[in-house]
Design an enzyme around this catalytic site. Structure first.
Site, PDB file in Angstrom:
ATOM      1  CD  GLU A 136     -32.801 -12.414   3.251  1.00  0.00           C
ATOM      2  OE1 GLU A 136     -33.266 -13.473   3.696  1.00  0.00           O
ATOM      3  OE2 GLU A 136     -33.506 -11.589   2.663  1.00  0.00           O
ATOM      4  CG  ASP A 161     -35.675  -8.428   3.963  1.00  0.00           C
ATOM      5  OD1 ASP A 161     -35.275  -9.512   4.417  1.00  0.00           O
ATOM      6  OD2 ASP A 161     -36.857  -8.228   3.619  1.00  0.00           O
TER       7      ASP A 161
HETATM    8  C1  GLC Z   1     -36.298 -12.044   4.281  1.00  0.00           C
HETATM    9  C2  GLC Z   1     -36.411 -12.249   5.774  1.00  0.00           C
HETATM   10  C3  GLC Z   1     -37.653 -13.033   6.080  1.00  0.00           C
HETATM   11  C4  GLC Z   1     -38.865 -12.286   5.529  1.00  0.00           C
HETATM   12  C5  GLC Z   1     -38.663 -11.937   4.048  1.00  0.00           C
HETATM   13  C6  GLC Z   1     -39.679 -10.956   3.557  1.00  0.00           C
HETATM   14  O1  GLC Z   1     -36.113 -13.224   3.598  1.00  0.00           O
HETATM   15  O2  GLC Z   1     -35.264 -12.871   6.264  1.00  0.00           O
HETATM   16  O3  GLC Z   1     -37.794 -13.261   7.450  1.00  0.00           O
HETATM   17  O4  GLC Z   1     -40.003 -13.082   5.674  1.00  0.00           O
HETATM   18  O5  GLC Z   1     -37.413 -11.353   3.805  1.00  0.00           O
HETATM   19  O6  GLC Z   1     -39.393  -9.662   4.006  1.00  0.00           O
END
Ligand code: GLC
Length: 619
Positions: A301, A259
């Site tokens: 991500e 993430d």
């Molecule tokens: C990522 C997740 C999102 C979250 C962020 C902070 O971008 O997809 O939903 O708010 O991380 O953890």
């Protein structure tokens, strides 16, 4: 004589020099490195036999996830089936959707009301009480494996919740734990950071720091104030977080979603995004994974512009992530729906198709987050579309303000000063299912379903892993009930995170219902995708000229065949000259028998052309 190394020893040895080199370059701490290696062995020793078998199998077939065999779905455990046991009970439904890759949204302990949908983790080894236990998770992973389903879970590595033990001890004044975060006595350094670091949530959480009056210090919080950024310049943080990542792997999680990975290294005077050290950290995690749990994949991500995304694959010799999200393609698809102009999408796909074939993307139309309009604005500017007014147009279109828009949804992080905003809504609502259903407009519904199916057909035509957002398979629309929940009210992303409507699933069996039409159409396409090798990563993909800005033509050439996808993104009927012949994969009819292909608004065609090898032989 040197002792013969076991399989772990051999795997670690393969990477040892590079791993040590990178670790020392970053931390210059022999003792911590030795501790890391020691623990890696301990964790490998504890890895259960069936997982070790899977490791060996996947190591022998490193391409296992790269063909046309995987179909993904992402879901919230609680919204789908109440808890982890519920998901286990509903795995048959998951399989009936053709899904064999399941991404469960964050489920580790996270304080209610300050959870950011589970992305503020208070304990990386405990499941949220209402969802079950770690044993339930392990049990679910085992059942998934029995049914041939790979499980994906988030590893929220950039920050912890302010309720995490480290944060609590830091707050209580323990220096050792404050050093795991970014604590500052005065505003001086935070202010310097603010000069160069953009804001993630400009309206809901302005600034990158939070003042803690009880401690008398500022703490770095790039996301929400209750999410404290971890300091990866501290080797203890890296080591401990590696153990947390491997804990998930040892439960049987197949894919670890890293993430917010671009944010994990901070440096004064920079944007604190995508810094070189981030790549060092990810590369180390990749090597560690290959030593301890080679059956496990890393999914990054990286919600960034394309030039920033591809480096997260690393190089062929020194890979980092196994998979990344095809985020710009996703945003560009929705831009194309609004503008009815495929030029930018064609350009974007040309760029993606030009990347090395080793790169594996995860394709999606919607996910749990908002859609940020990260488009190629330089190109759009050349065509007379300027960034701010264009974003405004997209948001007006998708919120349904424009007369010819069938879409429904809401803005997210609407900044009244920069007039920048992102967008939230489900695929079905964005395609018009909600509006047509509300108005009882049968023609509108027909068109909405056609658009929804066409967009899925586009997604399924791409190499990599297509991932369906749970509920999309049955056309689930926006859920406005989050507005009644004081904990969610401020975050419009909950509009597309509603409880899964099992009542819609019943309709799949009822001919003529929205659900039956959508579900059946998607299953048909997914089955075709799984049957044709040319949908795999090995095929050569290309865009073709269609002679019409409303129509996109794509080709995929595999070893045995060439497939063509023709997509009408416009709200008009189109006629495309077609003399290449081929067979319509859905109807079995000859393609373009009268020299043209007809497409209704939002229609598409999937065709199969003469065998590529046959073509090669005649050349
Ligand atoms: C990522 C997740 C999102 C979250 C962020 C902070 O971008 O997809 O939903 O708010 O991380 O953890």
């Amino acid at each position: 004589m040197r002792e013969k190394k076991d399989i772990f020893g051999q795997r670690l040895e393969r990477h040892y020099d590079e791993l040590k080199w990178l670790y020392m370059e970053l931390y210059d701490d022999e003792a911590r490195f030795a501790e890391l290696c020691c623990n890696l062995r301990r964790i490998w020793d504890a890895r259960k036999a069936p997982l070790k078998e899977l490791d060996a199998k996947r190591e022998a077939d490193p391409e296992w996830y790269r063909g046309n065999g995987l179909l993904g779905m992402m879901m919230y455990v609680g919204q789908f089936a109440g808890n982890l046991k519920g998901v286990a009970e509903h795995l048959d439904y998951v399989s009936s959707c053709g899904v064999n890759y399941l991404h469960l949204m964050p489920l580790m302990e996270s304080p209610a009301g300050r959870s950011d949908g589970g992305y503020a983790v208070a304990d990386f080894r405990k499941v949220q009480k209402e969802l079950g236990t770690v044993e339930d998770l392990e049990d679910l992973a085992g059942r998934c494996h029995e049914q041939g389903i790979s499980l994906c879970l988030d590893f929220v590595m950039n920050h912890t919740s302010e309720d995490h033990e480290w944060a609590r001890r830091a707050r209580a004044g323990e220096r050792e734990y404050q050093d795991r975060y970014f604590f500052y006595d005065s505003w001086e350094i935070p202010m310097q950071f603010e000069k160069t670091v953009p804001q993630v949530f400009p309206t809901t959480a302005p600034g990158n720091f939070t003042w803690l009056p009880d401690v008398g210090k500022h703490v770095m919080t790039s996301f929400y104030p209750y999410q404290w950024d971890l300091n990866y310049a501290n080797p203890v943080v890296f080591n401990e977080m590696v153990y947390n990542y491997l804990f998930l792997a040892n439960l049987g999680i197949d894919v670890i979603r890293l993430d917010a990975v671009p944010y994990i290294w901070k440096e004064l005077g920079t944007t604190c995004r995508n810094l070189p050290q981030v790549h060092t950290l990810v590369r180390m995690m990749r090597m560690i994974g290959e030593a301890v749990c080679p059956g496990t994949l890393l999914l990054g991500e990286v919600v960034m512009e394309p030039v920033k995304v591809a480096p997260y694959f690393g190089t062929v010799k020194k890979p980092e992530c196994h998979m990344l999200y095809n985020v710009t393609t996703m945003a560009t698809v929705w831009h194309t729906v609004a503008t009815q102009d495929v030029r930018l999408l064609k350009k974007q796909l040309d760029a993606v198709y030009g990347l090395p074939q080793e790169y594996t993307f995860l394709n999606y139309l919607r996910c749990h987050d908002d859609i940020g309009w990260g488009l190629d604005y330089d190109t759009l500017a050349e065509w007379g579309m300027q960034q701010i007014p264009h974003k405004q147009f997209l948001n007006d279109f998708f919120t349904g303000k424009l007369e010819d828009s069938p879409s429904r949804g809401e803005l997210y992080n609407n900044d009244p000063i920069t007039r920048d905003a992102r967008f939230c809504g489900t695929t079905a609502s964005m395609c018009g299912v909600e509006k047509a259903g509300f108005c009882g407009d049968e023609y509108g519904m027909e068109r909405a379903i056609r658009l929804d199916v066409m967009l899925h057909a586009f997604m399924l035509f791409q190499a990599g892993i297509p991932v369906i957002y749970s509920g999309d398979e049955v056309g689930q629309v926006n859920d406005y009930s989050y507005k009644d929940d004081p904990e969610k009210r401020m975050d419009s992303r909950y509009i597309h995170r509603g409880a899964f409507q099992w009542s819609l699933v019943k309709n799949i069996e009822k001919p003529g219902t929205v659900q039956e039409r959508l579900f059946t159409a998607l299953r048909r396409l997914e089955t075709l995708r799984a049957e044709h090798e040319a949908f795999g990563t090995g095929a050569k993909a290309a865009t073709c000229a269609s002679g019409d800005d409303g129509v996109l033509i794509l080709k995929r050439t595999g070893e045995k065949e060439t497939l063509v996808g023709i997509y009408n993104f416009s709200r008009e009927r189109k006629e495309i000259a077609w003399t290449e012949g081929g067979t319509d994969m859905l109807t079995g009819e000859t393609l373009g028998s009268d020299g043209r292909v007809w497409l209704r608004p939002y229609d598409f065609v999937w065709g199969r052309l003469v065998s590529a090898s046959a073509e090669d032989r005649t050349e």
